[in-house]
Scaffold this active site. Structure first.
Site, short mmCIF file in Angstrom:
data_model
loop_
_atom_site.label_atom_id
_atom_site.label_comp_id
_atom_site.label_asym_id
_atom_site.label_seq_id
_atom_site.Cartn_x
_atom_site.Cartn_y
_atom_site.Cartn_z
N LYS A 1 -18.90 88.90 115.79
CA LYS A 1 -19.60 87.85 116.56
C LYS A 1 -18.59 87.32 117.58
CE LYS A 1 -22.95 84.38 115.43
NZ LYS A 1 -24.00 84.81 116.34
N1 PXG Z 1 -27.94 89.35 115.73
C1 PXG Z 1 -27.20 88.75 116.68
C2 PXG Z 1 -26.72 89.56 117.82
C3 PXG Z 1 -26.87 87.40 116.56
O1 PXG Z 1 -26.12 86.81 117.49
C4 PXG Z 1 -28.13 87.31 114.49
C5 PXG Z 1 -28.40 88.66 114.66
C6 PXG Z 1 -28.62 86.61 113.28
O2 PXG Z 1 -27.52 86.34 112.38
P1 PXG Z 1 -27.49 85.07 111.43
O3 PXG Z 1 -26.25 85.22 110.65
O4 PXG Z 1 -27.47 83.86 112.32
O5 PXG Z 1 -28.70 85.14 110.57
C7 PXG Z 1 -27.34 86.67 115.45
C8 PXG Z 1 -27.00 85.23 115.32
C9 PXG Z 1 -27.76 81.30 119.95
C10 PXG Z 1 -27.50 81.66 118.54
O6 PXG Z 1 -27.03 80.42 120.45
C11 PXG Z 1 -27.56 82.96 118.14
C12 PXG Z 1 -27.29 83.30 116.81
C13 PXG Z 1 -26.98 82.34 115.91
C14 PXG Z 1 -26.93 81.03 116.31
C15 PXG Z 1 -27.16 80.68 117.65
O7 PXG Z 1 -28.67 81.85 120.57
N2 PXG Z 1 -27.34 84.60 116.51
#
Ligand code: PXG
Length: 291
Positions: free
Chosen positions: A149
């Site tokens: 990430k």
């Molecule tokens: N794929 C990607 C590429 C992400 O960035 C997820 C899947 C889901 O993962 P989690 O662990 O959150 O279930 C993510 C997470 C935003 C934002 O600001 C994006 C995420 C999390 C929090 C905020 O758009 N993505």
């Protein structure tokens, strides 16, 4: 608003980092987004573990141990007096020279912001999102692991722009081979004949924390869950589809590339998962304010 930067708290106006920080200059850093509900941080340890794995993968020494980052996260929420919201942890390579050499950045910077986040409208949660396939492919493992990430989110940002230009709520990202990876900030799942399916991590999906909650819930409900390589065909012909993410939570997806998925309405298993997810988020997690 009080923002944590390297051990100190600053008002929003004064919460600043250097223009020589390599997080800004090169996207050199990692982050986490974590939600808290009802005075409890949901799946905090999983997020902290992923942050440290992301840092490890890019040879970034956070300079604090997991307990210290956990405490700083809880303290930032407390200082802001919040019960429900979203906390963003950012670790950058820190200040260095112009020139991307990270060896010239002596110390990482840690920023923690406790706030709110809304990705989709309440209408979308009720009636479901429309998704379109993006031409932009997910970054391959050989370039930068999509497991990390990182602060380099341009791949996802470009896909998001495509989805928005197409008038869709979300964009589906395929990997270089054309298999389904995930959406721009969410993992994707389908339901077909009572079985749940989601792309494997090897496809280019992030190992989502919310994704792992769906695995737990499927176990609890006695629903089988599989991770085969998937193509758009699997989504076009699914009975139900939903997306998961910390910011997104669990949200129905009802169309792909203008085609209705199933009957074009949020499905029964999706709704059951959403209801149980809401129970879990409201009642489990690390207590922020100890009595
Ligand atoms: N794929 C990607 C590429 C992400 O960035 C997820 C899947 C889901 O993962 P989690 O662990 O959150 O279930 C993510 C997470 C935003 C934002 O600001 C994006 C995420 C999390 C929090 C905020 O758009 N993505």
């Amino acid at each position: 608003m009080k923002i944590y930067i390297d051990g100190e708290f600053y008002d929003k106006e004064n919460a600043k980092i250097s223009v020589f920080d390599h997080g800004l200059l090169y996207g050199d850093g990692v982050f986490e987004g974590i939600r808290f509900y009802n005075g409890r941080v949901f799946r905090l340890d999983e997020h902290i573990n992923r942050l440290f794995d992301s840092a490890r993968a890019i040879c970034l020494n956070i300079g604090l141990d997991k307990a210290a980052v956990t405490n700083a996260t809880l303290e930032t929420i407390r200082r802001n007096g919040l019960q429900d919201g979203y906390v963003r942890l950012v670790v950058t390579r820190g200040v260095g020279d112009l020139g991307l050499n990270p060896a010239l950045c002596p110390k990482a910077s840690v920023v923690i912001i406790a706030s709110k986040i809304t990705l989709y409208s309440s209408e979308n949660y009720k009636h479901g999102l429309e998704v379109v396939t993006c031409a932009t492919r997910r970054i391959p493992h050989g370039a930068l692991s999509p497991m990390v990430k990182s602060l380099n989110y341009l791949n996802n940002v470009l896909a998001k722009i495509e989805a928005q230009n197409a008038g869709a709520g979300e964009g589906l990202m395929l990997n270089e081979q054309g298999f389904v990876a995930e959406c721009t900030g969410d993992n994707i799942f389908i339901v077909k004949n009572g079985v749940i399916t989601t792309p494997p991590i090897a496809s280019g999906a992030l190992a989502g924390v919310t994704r792992s909650v769906v695995f737990d819930l499927a176990g609890e409900f006695g629903i089988s869950i599989h991770e085969p390589m998937m193509t758009r065909y699997d989504i076009y012909t699914a009975d139900e589809c939903f997306l998961t993410g910390t910011a997104a939570e669990v949200i129905p997806a009802v169309k792909l590339d203008t085609r209705p998925i199933g009957d074009g309405l949020p499905g029964p298993i999706t709704k059951k998962l959403i209801a149980r997810f809401q129970e879990l988020t409201a009642s489990t997690g690390e207590l922020i304010y100890h009595l």
